[in-house]
Every structure is written in C-alpha cells, then in structure tokens.
Design an enzyme around this catalytic site. Structure first.
Site, PDB file in Angstrom:
ATOM      1  N   LYS A  55       0.835  -1.214   0.000  1.00  0.00           N
ATOM      2  CA  LYS A  55       0.000   0.000   0.000  1.00  0.00           C
ATOM      3  C   LYS A  55       0.868   1.263   0.000  1.00  0.00           C
ATOM      4  CE  LYS A  55      -2.051  -1.065   3.876  1.00  0.00           C
ATOM      5  NZ  LYS A  55      -1.369  -2.336   4.197  1.00  0.00           N
TER       6      LYS A  55
ATOM      7  N   ARG B 217      -0.440  -8.797  13.422  1.00  0.00           N
ATOM      8  CA  ARG B 217      -1.031  -7.808  12.500  1.00  0.00           C
ATOM      9  C   ARG B 217      -1.838  -8.504  11.412  1.00  0.00           C
ATOM     10  NH1 ARG B 217       4.144  -4.997  10.807  1.00  0.00           N
ATOM     11  NH2 ARG B 217       2.873  -3.934   9.251  1.00  0.00           N
TER      12      ARG B 217
ATOM     13  N   ARG C  71      11.861  -5.225   5.368  1.00  0.00           N
ATOM     14  CA  ARG C  71      11.525  -3.821   5.054  1.00  0.00           C
ATOM     15  C   ARG C  71      12.373  -2.831   5.857  1.00  0.00           C
ATOM     16  NH1 ARG C  71       5.485  -1.794   5.593  1.00  0.00           N
ATOM     17  NH2 ARG C  71       5.730  -2.622   7.689  1.00  0.00           N
TER      18      ARG C  71
ATOM     19  N   ARG D 123      11.025  -0.976  11.274  1.00  0.00           N
ATOM     20  CA  ARG D 123       9.893  -0.675  12.140  1.00  0.00           C
ATOM     21  C   ARG D 123       9.818  -1.670  13.294  1.00  0.00           C
ATOM     22  NH1 ARG D 123       4.764   0.382   8.235  1.00  0.00           N
ATOM     23  NH2 ARG D 123       3.767  -0.803   9.897  1.00  0.00           N
TER      24      ARG D 123
ATOM     25  N   ARG E 254      -9.903   0.945   8.410  1.00  0.00           N
ATOM     26  CA  ARG E 254      -9.424  -0.387   8.757  1.00  0.00           C
ATOM     27  C   ARG E 254     -10.451  -1.174   9.539  1.00  0.00           C
ATOM     28  NH1 ARG E 254      -3.787   0.563   8.596  1.00  0.00           N
ATOM     29  NH2 ARG E 254      -2.512  -1.120   9.224  1.00  0.00           N
TER      30      ARG E 254
HETATM   31  P1  AP5 Z   1       4.842  -1.614   1.948  1.00  0.00           P
HETATM   32  O1  AP5 Z   1       4.543  -0.788   0.758  1.00  0.00           O
HETATM   33  O2  AP5 Z   1       5.566  -0.961   3.069  1.00  0.00           O
HETATM   34  O3  AP5 Z   1       3.525  -2.359   2.462  1.00  0.00           O
HETATM   35  P2  AP5 Z   1       2.242  -1.797   3.192  1.00  0.00           P
HETATM   36  O4  AP5 Z   1       1.062  -2.426   2.561  1.00  0.00           O
HETATM   37  O5  AP5 Z   1       2.272  -0.303   3.257  1.00  0.00           O
HETATM   38  O6  AP5 Z   1       2.436  -2.457   4.605  1.00  0.00           O
HETATM   39  P3  AP5 Z   1       2.339  -1.840   6.070  1.00  0.00           P
HETATM   40  O7  AP5 Z   1       3.061  -2.789   6.987  1.00  0.00           O
HETATM   41  O8  AP5 Z   1       2.780  -0.411   6.097  1.00  0.00           O
HETATM   42  O9  AP5 Z   1       0.837  -1.942   6.330  1.00  0.00           O
HETATM   43  P4  AP5 Z   1       0.143  -1.890   7.658  1.00  0.00           P
HETATM   44  O10 AP5 Z   1      -1.234  -1.716   7.178  1.00  0.00           O
HETATM   45  O11 AP5 Z   1       0.377  -3.038   8.556  1.00  0.00           O
HETATM   46  O12 AP5 Z   1       0.867  -0.703   8.461  1.00  0.00           O
HETATM   47  P5  AP5 Z   1       0.477   0.802   8.753  1.00  0.00           P
HETATM   48  O13 AP5 Z   1       1.706   1.596   8.767  1.00  0.00           O
HETATM   49  O14 AP5 Z   1      -0.661   1.216   7.907  1.00  0.00           O
HETATM   50  O15 AP5 Z   1       5.697  -2.878   1.439  1.00  0.00           O
HETATM   51  C1  AP5 Z   1       6.199  -3.848   2.339  1.00  0.00           C
HETATM   52  C2  AP5 Z   1       7.570  -4.378   1.867  1.00  0.00           C
HETATM   53  O16 AP5 Z   1       7.404  -5.099   0.646  1.00  0.00           O
HETATM   54  C3  AP5 Z   1       8.598  -3.287   1.564  1.00  0.00           C
HETATM   55  O17 AP5 Z   1       9.850  -3.729   1.973  1.00  0.00           O
HETATM   56  C4  AP5 Z   1       8.535  -3.124   0.045  1.00  0.00           C
HETATM   57  O18 AP5 Z   1       9.743  -2.675  -0.491  1.00  0.00           O
HETATM   58  C5  AP5 Z   1       8.179  -4.538  -0.414  1.00  0.00           C
HETATM   59  N1  AP5 Z   1       7.313  -4.561  -1.622  1.00  0.00           N
HETATM   60  C6  AP5 Z   1       6.227  -3.758  -1.857  1.00  0.00           C
HETATM   61  N2  AP5 Z   1       5.656  -4.073  -3.028  1.00  0.00           N
HETATM   62  C7  AP5 Z   1       6.355  -5.128  -3.547  1.00  0.00           C
HETATM   63  C8  AP5 Z   1       6.236  -5.922  -4.739  1.00  0.00           C
HETATM   64  N3  AP5 Z   1       5.265  -5.694  -5.652  1.00  0.00           N
HETATM   65  N4  AP5 Z   1       7.131  -6.911  -4.936  1.00  0.00           N
HETATM   66  C9  AP5 Z   1       8.118  -7.140  -4.030  1.00  0.00           C
HETATM   67  N5  AP5 Z   1       8.295  -6.424  -2.874  1.00  0.00           N
HETATM   68  C10 AP5 Z   1       7.422  -5.434  -2.632  1.00  0.00           C
HETATM   69  O19 AP5 Z   1      -0.080   0.687  10.240  1.00  0.00           O
HETATM   70  C11 AP5 Z   1       0.781   0.385  11.321  1.00  0.00           C
HETATM   71  C12 AP5 Z   1       0.012   0.372  12.626  1.00  0.00           C
HETATM   72  O20 AP5 Z   1      -0.577   1.674  12.864  1.00  0.00           O
HETATM   73  C13 AP5 Z   1      -1.182  -0.599  12.675  1.00  0.00           C
HETATM   74  O21 AP5 Z   1      -0.800  -1.900  13.035  1.00  0.00           O
HETATM   75  C14 AP5 Z   1      -2.068   0.084  13.720  1.00  0.00           C
HETATM   76  O22 AP5 Z   1      -1.615  -0.179  15.011  1.00  0.00           O
HETATM   77  C15 AP5 Z   1      -1.870   1.562  13.431  1.00  0.00           C
HETATM   78  N6  AP5 Z   1      -2.866   2.092  12.470  1.00  0.00           N
HETATM   79  C16 AP5 Z   1      -2.633   2.639  11.245  1.00  0.00           C
HETATM   80  N7  AP5 Z   1      -3.777   2.988  10.621  1.00  0.00           N
HETATM   81  C17 AP5 Z   1      -4.770   2.667  11.493  1.00  0.00           C
HETATM   82  C18 AP5 Z   1      -6.196   2.759  11.434  1.00  0.00           C
HETATM   83  N8  AP5 Z   1      -6.815   3.257  10.345  1.00  0.00           N
HETATM   84  N9  AP5 Z   1      -6.903   2.323  12.497  1.00  0.00           N
HETATM   85  C19 AP5 Z   1      -6.311   1.823  13.588  1.00  0.00           C
HETATM   86  N10 AP5 Z   1      -4.970   1.699  13.706  1.00  0.00           N
HETATM   87  C20 AP5 Z   1      -4.203   2.112  12.679  1.00  0.00           C
HETATM   88 MG    MG Z   2       2.438   1.125   4.793  1.00  0.00          MG
END
Ligand code: AP5
Ligand code: MG
Ligand code: ZN
Length: 209
Positions: free
Chosen positions: A13, A164, A122, A153, A88
């Site tokens: 994402k 997660r 990552r 992270r 979410r």
């Molecule tokens: P990346 O692009 O970083 O993946 P992502 O989908 O953004 O994954 P996240 O871990 O950031 O998602 P998340 O939803 O768990 O975390 P968030 O920060 O939103 O890619 C991942 C890896 O893969 C990278 O190394 C990249 O290089 C590689 N990659 C990408 N695409 C690729 C491809 N096509 N091929 C090969 N490799 C690839 O949330 C974190 C925390 O915040 C949550 O757990 C929660 O506690 C809180 N939070 C955030 N939003 C909310 C909400 N709305 N409500 C409640 N709590 C929330």
């Molecule tokens: Mg992300």
C-alpha cells in the site's frame, strides 16, 4: 480522485501509494506514517498509539477518525488523495462516509507467506515515508530521496507481524464486502513486482502515467 488502498500489512500500500501520488500529483494520507511521526515527536497522540502499534493491534477508532477528518479538510486534499491504511474497521468506513466521498477502492491482493518475508526485510524512512526492502538496498543504510538514516519498524518483528495479519483478517478484511456492495472495489494482484503492480493500478484507475 479520492482513492482508498486496502490490503494486508506488507501488501505494498505504502510503496504503491507513493508512486501513484507522484504520478497523479495528489497527497498520500498514510495513517501509519502519521502515527509513527507522532510517536517520534512524543506527542499525546503518539504516546497513546505506541502500545497498540507495538503490539500489532489497531489504535482505537475514535483516535484515528478525528486525525483523518482533520487531515482531509486541509487544502491540499481538494484535488483528490489516496488513503493508505484507513479505513481499517467497519466503524471507520462508516465515519468516513460522513466527511468524504470515495471514488475508487483498490485492494492489493498478496498471499500471507509472501507478506511475512516482505515485512521482515523492510526498511523505512521516518522523515519522508519512503519504503525499501533490504534486497534492493545493496548494503545502503540511508534514504535515496532525503538522506535520512533508514530504520526497521518496531512492529516488523516476526511475532508482531503474525498478530497484524490476524487483526487484518478479523477486523479489516470485512471492508472488502463493504465496498464491493457499493460497486467501488477493484482487486489488483500485488505480487507482480513493484512496477507491474503500479501499471495495473494505473490501468484500473483509468489514469495515464
Ligand atoms: P509496503 O509498501 O511498506 O507495504 P504496506 O502495505 O504499506 O504495509 P504496512 O506494513 O505499512 O501496512 P500496515 O497496514 O500493517 O501498516 P500501517 O503503517 O498502515 O511494502 C512492504 C515491503 O514489501 C517493503 O519492503 C517493500 O519494499 C516490499 N514490496 C512492496 N511491493 C512489492 C512488490 N510488488 N514486490 C516485491 N516487494 C514489494 O499501520 C501500522 C500500525 O498503525 C497498525 O498496526 C495500527 O496499530 C496503526 N494504524 C494505522 N492505521 C490505522 C487505522 N486506520 N486504524 C487503527 N490503527 C491504525
Ligand atoms: Mg504502509
Ligand atoms: Zn527519506
């Protein structure tokens, strides 16, 4: 265009939101990035969020909904935006409907085994939000875009990643049905390489790179 990116942790994402936002010249609203910055700055929201994030749990709806509502009211969102990581939960999606009108929901589809490998390798930049994988860094430890030192992270530790994923399947996956019923959902395979996935999303959005 007002767009939502749905998908499990590690689906890409953040990676894709940054590329699509550059191409379409619209802001990326990542709730994860906002919360991590708040934790780094030691704000009240950051302190509140830390225990949830470190455990791989969702931050309470009332905390995150107000943050997004305020952010979407800013001037730079008038020409469209990508929501990365919000909504979410169903209550978050229902709240969003009271202050935003969504045009398209892109769901990035990737198998759980692939996600664990992606997250363990990552590295992220807390300053500009850029995301890398160790396999593409060739030993480099700083951000290509802004020079900041990259970090791993806290919530990318193996046991937190599994939690997660569980939380995603229980609380966020139901949003697929929520948006499907509204005719807004588009599934895109997220395992076709970063550039291939980017092209597939642009095509789905009917946008030109
Ligand atoms: P990346 O692009 O970083 O993946 P992502 O989908 O953004 O994954 P996240 O871990 O950031 O998602 P998340 O939803 O768990 O975390 P968030 O920060 O939103 O890619 C991942 C890896 O893969 C990278 O190394 C990249 O290089 C590689 N990659 C990408 N695409 C690729 C491809 N096509 N091929 C090969 N490799 C690839 O949330 C974190 C925390 O915040 C949550 O757990 C929660 O506690 C809180 N939070 C955030 N939003 C909310 C909400 N709305 N409500 C409640 N709590 C929330
Ligand atoms: Mg992300
Ligand atoms: Zn950076």
């Amino acid at each position: 265009m007002n767009i939502i990116f749905l998908g499990p942790p590690g689906a890409g994402k953040g990676t894709q939101a940054q590329m699509i936002c550059d191409a379409l010249q619209i802001p990326q609203i990542s709730t994860g990035d906002i919360l991590r910055r708040a934790m780094k700055d030691g704000t009240e929201t950051g302190l509140k969020a830390k225990s949830y994030i470190d455990a791989g749990k969702l931050v309470p709806d009332e905390v995150i909904i107000d943050i997004v509502k305020e952010r979407l009211a800013m001037d730079d969102c008038k020409g469209g935006y990508i929501l990365d990581g919000f909504p979410r939960t169903v209550p978050q999606a229902e709240a969003l409907e009271t202050f935003a009108s969504i045009d398209s929901v892109i769901e990035l589809d990737v198998a759980d085994q692939v996600l664990v490998d992606r997250l363990s390798g990552r590295r992220v930049c807390l300053k500009c939000g850029a995301t890398y994988h160790v396999s593409m860094l060739n030993g480099k430890t700083t951000c290509d875009k802004c020079g900041e030192e990259l970090i791993q992270r806290n919530d990318d530790k193996a046991e937190t990643v599994l939690n997660r994923l569980k939380v995603y399947h229980e609380q966020t996956a139901p949003l697929t049905g929520f948006y499907e019923k509204k005719g807004l959902l588009h599934k895109v395979a997220g395992d076709q390489g970063i550039e291939g996935t980017f092209q597939a999303i642009m095509k789905t959005l009917g946008a030109k790179a």
